[in-house]
Design a protein around this motif. Structure first.
Motif, PDB file in Angstrom:
ATOM      1  N   ILE A 181       7.808 -29.607 -15.588  1.00 15.12           N
ATOM      2  CA  ILE A 181       7.576 -29.262 -16.727  1.00 15.12           C
ATOM      3  C   ILE A 181       6.469 -30.123 -17.407  1.00 15.12           C
ATOM      4  N   THR A 182       5.749 -29.601 -18.328  1.00 14.15           N
ATOM      5  CA  THR A 182       4.723 -30.338 -19.012  1.00 14.15           C
ATOM      6  C   THR A 182       5.095 -30.857 -20.259  1.00 14.15           C
ATOM      7  N   TRP A 183       4.752 -32.074 -20.437  1.00  9.92           N
ATOM      8  CA  TRP A 183       5.230 -32.594 -21.706  1.00  9.92           C
ATOM      9  C   TRP A 183       3.879 -33.335 -22.495  1.00  9.92           C
ATOM     10  N   VAL A 184       3.815 -32.676 -23.839  1.00  8.80           N
ATOM     11  CA  VAL A 184       2.636 -32.987 -24.631  1.00  8.80           C
ATOM     12  C   VAL A 184       3.065 -34.038 -25.837  1.00  8.80           C
ATOM     13  N   GLU A 185       2.344 -35.094 -25.816  1.00  5.44           N
ATOM     14  CA  GLU A 185       2.749 -36.068 -26.694  1.00  5.44           C
ATOM     15  C   GLU A 185       2.189 -35.964 -28.184  1.00  5.44           C
ATOM     16  N   PHE A 186       3.095 -35.983 -28.984  1.00  2.21           N
ATOM     17  CA  PHE A 186       2.605 -35.855 -30.494  1.00  2.21           C
ATOM     18  C   PHE A 186       3.312 -36.834 -31.429  1.00  2.21           C
ATOM     19  N   PRO A 187       2.530 -37.310 -32.360  1.00 12.43           N
ATOM     20  CA  PRO A 187       3.347 -38.143 -33.344  1.00 12.43           C
ATOM     21  C   PRO A 187       4.505 -37.754 -33.828  1.00 12.43           C
ATOM     22  N   ALA A 188       5.591 -38.301 -33.976  1.00 17.46           N
ATOM     23  CA  ALA A 188       6.892 -37.902 -34.164  1.00 17.46           C
ATOM     24  C   ALA A 188       7.023 -37.610 -35.841  1.00 17.46           C
ATOM     25  N   LYS A 189       6.247 -38.434 -36.631  1.00 16.39           N
ATOM     26  CA  LYS A 189       5.871 -38.419 -38.016  1.00 16.39           C
ATOM     27  C   LYS A 189       5.342 -37.001 -38.335  1.00 16.39           C
TER      28      LYS A 189
END
Length: 315
Positions: free
Chosen positions: A47-55
């Motif tokens: 799987i590939t995970w893309v990091e984003f700001p939770a807000k």
């Protein structure tokens, strides 16, 4: 992070019950994860995970189901079709809960995202030959968590192999199940063994995984030995089954005998206890392949469905 430069992304599951919207932040971290937990959570090969700001992330249609997969993390998935959607630290003393990791397979413009790393490569399947030249880490990214800080699974698995090593699939049967352990099965292997990677957009949206491997087994040689999975009718001819507690996809089966009279079913390699024993020889639906996902190893490639009893117009 994107080819087009648009920082706003949308996505969701295959059935459309859960949708979200997110705005890209400063992070350029897009990580291929090969850990066993991610395989068992999706049924996929990785799987590939893309990091984003939770807000800057919000669900716009409905809410997912959640599974607490470890003491530090929680996974969100669609309770109707099983697609893994998000991964978030909820008990991490390092303070990473300001970020949310979104499964690339659920993004509407997955091909726009450019991966940056591989992690947990000590657990990468030996039959998965990725030709991309990206930096590789045997465990977690060292600037996120040190080895001694890695999460402890909520449900330890006595069947886990410490490291995948290539081995021929000569056993009469294989066992497998989901990440949480609610669903377990046994599958008989016969001489007609066929193992294939699938690049189709439906498998990505159904599982959240970047790539799904499937092994073809006799339907009358497959049985659930613990629990009963949920099912999702992903087309007029086929049904997918997944764990309703953690979301892991287990099987894909054509249920319309007029379309496929073979009485076989496909088992997701990532759900098996010993996925390293399956060596894919084909890749299907390469017409849907993500532009940067290049597999080596001399695989037979098909732009659509593998040749067989079904015609293209029966898809």
């Amino acid at each position: 992070m994107t080819v087009a430069g648009d920082p706003v992304h949308s996505g969701g599951c295959l059935c459309g019950a859960v949708r979200y919207r997110v705005v890209a932040g400063d992070s350029q971290t897009v990580t291929h994860c090969h850990c066993r937990m991610c395989r068992k959570a999706t049924g996929g090969s990785f799987i590939t995970w893309v990091e984003f700001p939770a807000k800057d992330f919000a669900f716009t249609t409905s809410e997912p189901h959640y599974f607490r997969s470890s003491d530090l993390s929680e996974r969100g998935f669609c309770g109707h079709c099983g697609c893994q959607l998000t991964f978030r630290d909820v008990g991490d003393p390092g303070g990473f809960d300001q970020d949310i990791w979104v499964a690339l397979g659920g993004l509407d413009r997955a091909g726009d995202i450019v991966p940056t790393h591989h992690i947990f490569t000590d657990y990468q399947l030996p039959g998965l030959d990725l030709d991309d030249g990206l930096p590789r880490w045997p465990e977690q990214l060292p600037w996120l968590l040190l080895d001694g800080e890695l999460p402890h699974p909520t449900v330890p698995d006595d069947n886990e192999e410490p490291r995948p090593t290539a081995a021929p699939a000569t056993d009469e049967f294989h066992e497998g199940g989901c990440l949480c352990g609610s669903v377990r099965y046994r599958a008989t292997i016969d001489d007609a063994l066929l193992v294939s990677h699938c690049h189709c957009g439906m498998c990505r949206k159904a599982t959240g995984a970047t790539l799904v491997g499937w092994v073809l087994v006799p339907a009358d040689g497959f049985a659930f030995t613990r629990g009963e999975p949920a099912s999702f009718r992903s087309s007029t001819a086929a049904e997918r089954r997944f764990c309703a507690t953690c979301g892991c996809h287990v099987t894909f089966q054509v249920t319309n005998e007029a379309v496929d009279p073979s009485k076989r079913m496909w088992v997701a390699i990532g759900s098996t206890d010993r996925p390293e024993t399956f060596d894919p020889t084909h890749q299907a639906f390469t017409g849907d392949r993500l532009p940067w996902l290049k597999l080596s190893g001399g695989l037979q490639s098909w732009p659509g469905l593998l040749p067989g009893p079904r015609a293209d117009d029966s898809l």
